[in-house]
Design a protein around this motif. Structure first.
Motif, PDB file in Angstrom:
ATOM      1  N   ARG A  63       0.832  -1.205   0.000  1.00  0.00           N
ATOM      2  CA  ARG A  63       0.000   0.000   0.000  1.00  0.00           C
ATOM      3  C   ARG A  63       0.866   1.254   0.000  1.00  0.00           C
ATOM      4  O   ARG A  63       0.589   2.214  -0.738  1.00  0.00           O
ATOM      5  N   PHE A  64       1.922   1.260   0.806  1.00  0.00           N
ATOM      6  CA  PHE A  64       2.796   2.425   0.816  1.00  0.00           C
ATOM      7  C   PHE A  64       3.438   2.637  -0.549  1.00  0.00           C
ATOM      8  O   PHE A  64       3.538   3.771  -1.043  1.00  0.00           O
ATOM      9  N   GLY A  65       3.883   1.563  -1.174  1.00  0.00           N
ATOM     10  CA  GLY A  65       4.497   1.683  -2.488  1.00  0.00           C
ATOM     11  C   GLY A  65       3.563   2.264  -3.517  1.00  0.00           C
ATOM     12  O   GLY A  65       3.970   3.056  -4.378  1.00  0.00           O
ATOM     13  N   GLU A  66       2.283   1.886  -3.442  1.00  0.00           N
ATOM     14  CA  GLU A  66       1.307   2.429  -4.373  1.00  0.00           C
ATOM     15  C   GLU A  66       1.138   3.936  -4.184  1.00  0.00           C
ATOM     16  O   GLU A  66       1.089   4.692  -5.157  1.00  0.00           O
ATOM     17  N   VAL A  67       1.055   4.360  -2.930  1.00  0.00           N
ATOM     18  CA  VAL A  67       0.884   5.793  -2.662  1.00  0.00           C
ATOM     19  C   VAL A  67       2.146   6.550  -3.051  1.00  0.00           C
ATOM     20  O   VAL A  67       2.097   7.597  -3.698  1.00  0.00           O
ATOM     21  N   LEU A  68       3.314   6.014  -2.669  1.00  0.00           N
ATOM     22  CA  LEU A  68       4.568   6.692  -2.971  1.00  0.00           C
ATOM     23  C   LEU A  68       4.758   6.839  -4.475  1.00  0.00           C
ATOM     24  O   LEU A  68       5.312   7.847  -4.950  1.00  0.00           O
ATOM     25  N   GLY A  69       4.294   5.866  -5.240  1.00  0.00           N
ATOM     26  CA  GLY A  69       4.454   5.904  -6.685  1.00  0.00           C
ATOM     27  C   GLY A  69       3.728   7.045  -7.350  1.00  0.00           C
ATOM     28  O   GLY A  69       4.009   7.369  -8.512  1.00  0.00           O
ATOM     29  N   THR A  70       2.780   7.668  -6.663  1.00  0.00           N
ATOM     30  CA  THR A  70       2.041   8.803  -7.229  1.00  0.00           C
ATOM     31  C   THR A  70       2.751  10.131  -6.974  1.00  0.00           C
ATOM     32  O   THR A  70       2.251  11.177  -7.414  1.00  0.00           O
ATOM     33  N   TYR A  71       3.876  10.107  -6.260  1.00  0.00           N
ATOM     34  CA  TYR A  71       4.602  11.329  -5.914  1.00  0.00           C
ATOM     35  C   TYR A  71       5.791  11.535  -6.857  1.00  0.00           C
ATOM     36  O   TYR A  71       6.476  10.577  -7.220  1.00  0.00           O
ATOM     37  N   ALA A  72       6.020  12.799  -7.188  1.00  0.00           N
ATOM     38  CA  ALA A  72       7.162  13.140  -8.029  1.00  0.00           C
ATOM     39  C   ALA A  72       8.427  13.223  -7.189  1.00  0.00           C
ATOM     40  O   ALA A  72       8.413  13.840  -6.116  1.00  0.00           O
ATOM     41  N   PRO A  73       9.530  12.637  -7.650  1.00  0.00           N
ATOM     42  CA  PRO A  73      10.790  12.761  -6.900  1.00  0.00           C
ATOM     43  C   PRO A  73      11.223  14.226  -6.817  1.00  0.00           C
ATOM     44  O   PRO A  73      11.056  14.992  -7.756  1.00  0.00           O
ATOM     45  N   ALA A  74      11.792  14.581  -5.688  1.00  0.00           N
ATOM     46  CA  ALA A  74      12.294  15.942  -5.487  1.00  0.00           C
ATOM     47  C   ALA A  74      13.720  15.923  -4.979  1.00  0.00           C
ATOM     48  O   ALA A  74      14.224  16.940  -4.523  1.00  0.00           O
ATOM     49  N   ALA A  75      14.380  14.778  -5.026  1.00  0.00           N
ATOM     50  CA  ALA A  75      15.741  14.649  -4.516  1.00  0.00           C
ATOM     51  C   ALA A  75      16.533  13.724  -5.426  1.00  0.00           C
ATOM     52  O   ALA A  75      15.994  12.748  -5.963  1.00  0.00           O
ATOM     53  N   GLU A  76      17.795  14.033  -5.579  1.00  0.00           N
ATOM     54  CA  GLU A  76      18.710  13.222  -6.381  1.00  0.00           C
ATOM     55  C   GLU A  76      19.312  12.130  -5.503  1.00  0.00           C
ATOM     56  O   GLU A  76      19.820  12.395  -4.423  1.00  0.00           O
ATOM     57  N   THR A  77      19.244  10.894  -5.971  1.00  0.00           N
ATOM     58  CA  THR A  77      19.755   9.774  -5.173  1.00  0.00           C
ATOM     59  C   THR A  77      20.730   8.907  -5.964  1.00  0.00           C
ATOM     60  O   THR A  77      20.946   7.745  -5.616  1.00  0.00           O
ATOM     61  N   SER A  78      21.327   9.466  -7.002  1.00  0.00           N
ATOM     62  CA  SER A  78      22.227   8.668  -7.836  1.00  0.00           C
ATOM     63  C   SER A  78      23.662   8.661  -7.309  1.00  0.00           C
ATOM     64  O   SER A  78      24.475   7.856  -7.749  1.00  0.00           O
ATOM     65  N   GLY A  79      23.995   9.565  -6.378  1.00  0.00           N
ATOM     66  CA  GLY A  79      25.360   9.658  -5.879  1.00  0.00           C
ATOM     67  C   GLY A  79      25.731   8.494  -4.986  1.00  0.00           C
ATOM     68  O   GLY A  79      24.878   7.714  -4.535  1.00  0.00           O
ATOM     69  N   PRO A  80      27.020   8.377  -4.686  1.00  0.00           N
ATOM     70  CA  PRO A  80      27.487   7.239  -3.881  1.00  0.00           C
ATOM     71  C   PRO A  80      26.910   7.202  -2.481  1.00  0.00           C
ATOM     72  O   PRO A  80      26.766   6.114  -1.909  1.00  0.00           O
TER      73      PRO A  80
END
Length: 475
Positions: free
Chosen positions: A395-412
């Motif tokens: 359920r959390f994953g479904e809700v989270l999937g509707t949100y636009a990312p606002a942070a970069e997480t590609s760094g080490p």
């Protein structure tokens, strides 16, 4: 990312001298047998122009407590009362600390240097006025982590080991001693106002309100608020705004303060005075930090209620100056302000763009349910889902999937298996190295990791009309 604190010249501003004769008592610091510098926070020393002190000068001011130039000529132990676990106690005050100095930062905001473990005062009662070195180490860790997680907190400025053997009933004794200095915007507590009410000192109450409004400026009340031009009403509105945001920040950080008495509530809205704190090992509203909190009064999930109750005690004190209705109207703002703060802070911690209270509340509820089901520690949960990643199929994953990312997480940093944490086992591990082998490397390493976490998270979102940081340079 968050930048380093803003540098400023040293500019003394001992404004509390104007009210010192009735709010404080001049005191003398203890004469300690040793002065071993263990921690100096040059990141924050530069905000008040003190980072240029050499170690000898640092120890002179923050171990021997020699006055800073053109500042308070003598330390001041502040007077206050307070509710302790909802029981009123008039026999308290600064019992092992004092206000040492006041200065301006680069944005002309007043910053205090206050001590802990600096010796006995008229309010020590049966206490020795000392602080254990372990307590100082714990406060370093608490304040560094809270700062990283966007909480408006005091900063641990200095820790100097003082060479005394202390006996305590809640840790192995004898144990080592320390004198600590904290940096914060103020040390005026809700209990400071309660004392003036108990003594029926209405003239001093008016002066204290004026001092707080001038020293810690904030927003004006909403235009439709009753009594919005009265100083006491303005102050309560400002305190309620700050406290609602503070309570939300603790909840999003997964932090349990432990002792939310009215003498531990700073009207500047800063979290401070860290005793039996804990970070949640898992999401549990019933989790308590203090072993003596048998009823769970200050359990994790009850912290917002406790903070509002304390705001109510400030309103009771301010009733000495104004009518009840405008004060109640100010208190009624706490719940919606708290919900707004939870919305923006929870989305910030997850690294997504908030979508409004209704949808954000659904996100929060789903996250809480997911943490309860998994038993995952909050810091691991937020790290795992930062920027909307690893949404999953629950359920959390479904809700989270509707949100636009606002942070970069590609760094080490975000590719590590886990973020730096401060669960109790880690705190004890760090202390064990210091206690057994005088090895401070684990503490310094963890502080560096926590500061990197803060840089990666960036500044926490501020309420509308407020600056992004309560203390200069945190954004």
């Amino acid at each position: 990312m968050r930048s380093e604190p803003q540098a400023s010249a040293y500019r003394p501003a001992p404004r509390i001298e104007a009210i010192a004769d009735w709010i404080a008592s001049p005191v003398t610091a203890a004469d300690f047998p040793k002065h071993i510098l263990r921690f100096r926070n040059d990141r924050w020393a530069r905000t008040v122009g003190l980072d240029g002190l050499d170690d000898a000068g640092w120890i002179a001011h923050f171990g021997r407590f020699e006055p800073l130039p053109d500042n308070l000529p003598q330390p001041l132990a502040l007077r206050y009362h307070g509710h302790q676990f909802r029981v009123y106690n008039p026999n308290i005050g600064d019992g092992r600390g004092f206000l040492q100095a006041q200065m301006l930062d680069g944005q002309d905001r007043v910053l205090d240097l206050g001590t802990k473990g600096s010796g006995q005062t008229p309010y020590s009662r049966d206490g020795d006025g000392r602080l254990t070195l372990k307590g100082a180490v714990r406060e370093i860790l608490a304040t560094e982590m809270l700062e990283a997680l966007g909480v408006n907190t005091s900063r641990t400025f200095s820790v100097i080991e003082t060479g005394e053997a202390l006996w305590r009933g809640d840790e192995p004794s004898p144990t080592r001693s320390a004198a600590m200095v904290r940096l914060s915007h103020g040390h005026i507590r809700i209990g400071t106002f309660q004392r003036l009410l108990a003594l029926e000192e209405s003239a001093h109450m008016e002066q204290l309100v004026a001092y707080c409004l001038a020293t810690y400026p904030g927003n004006l009340p909403p235009e439709d608020a009753p009594g919005r031009d009265e100083p006491a009403v303005i102050l309560l509105h400002q305190v309620v705004e700050r406290m609602a945001d503070l309570a939300a920040s603790w909840m999003v950080a997964g932090f349990v303060h432990g002792v939310l008495n009215t003498d531990n509530m700073n009207i500047s809205g800063e979290s401070f005075d860290y005793g039996p704190w804990r970070w949640l090992p898992q999401w549990d509203p019933r989790f308590t930090a203090a072993y003596f909190d048998h009823s769970g009064l200050y359990a994790f999930g009850r912290q917002p209620e406790a903070v509002l109750w304390n705001c109510g005690q400030l309103a009771v004190a301010l009733r000495q100056l104004t009518e009840t209705a405008p004060l109640v109207a100010a208190l009624d703002r706490f719940a919606p302000l708290y919900q707004q703060a939870m919305s923006r802070r929870f989305a910030w911690r997850l690294g997504v763009t908030p979508q409004g209270l209704e949808r954000d509340n659904a996100l929060i509820q789903a996250a809480e349910q997911a943490m309860l089901a998994s038993g995952e520690a909050p810091e691991q949960f937020f790290f795992h889902h930062r920027g909307g990643r690893n949404a999953g199929a629950d359920r959390f994953g479904e809700v989270l999937g509707t949100y636009a990312p606002a942070a970069e997480t590609s760094g080490p940093f975000w590719q590590q298996p886990a973020p730096p944490g401060l669960l109790i086992d880690e705190v004890e591990r760090i202390w064990d190295g210091i206690d057994r082998h005088d090895d401070w490397s684990a503490l310094h390493a963890r502080v560096a990791e926590i500061r990197e976490l803060g840089r990666q998270l960036g500044a926490a979102p501020a309420p509308a009309g407020q600056a992004a940081s309560h203390v200069s340079g945190a954004s």
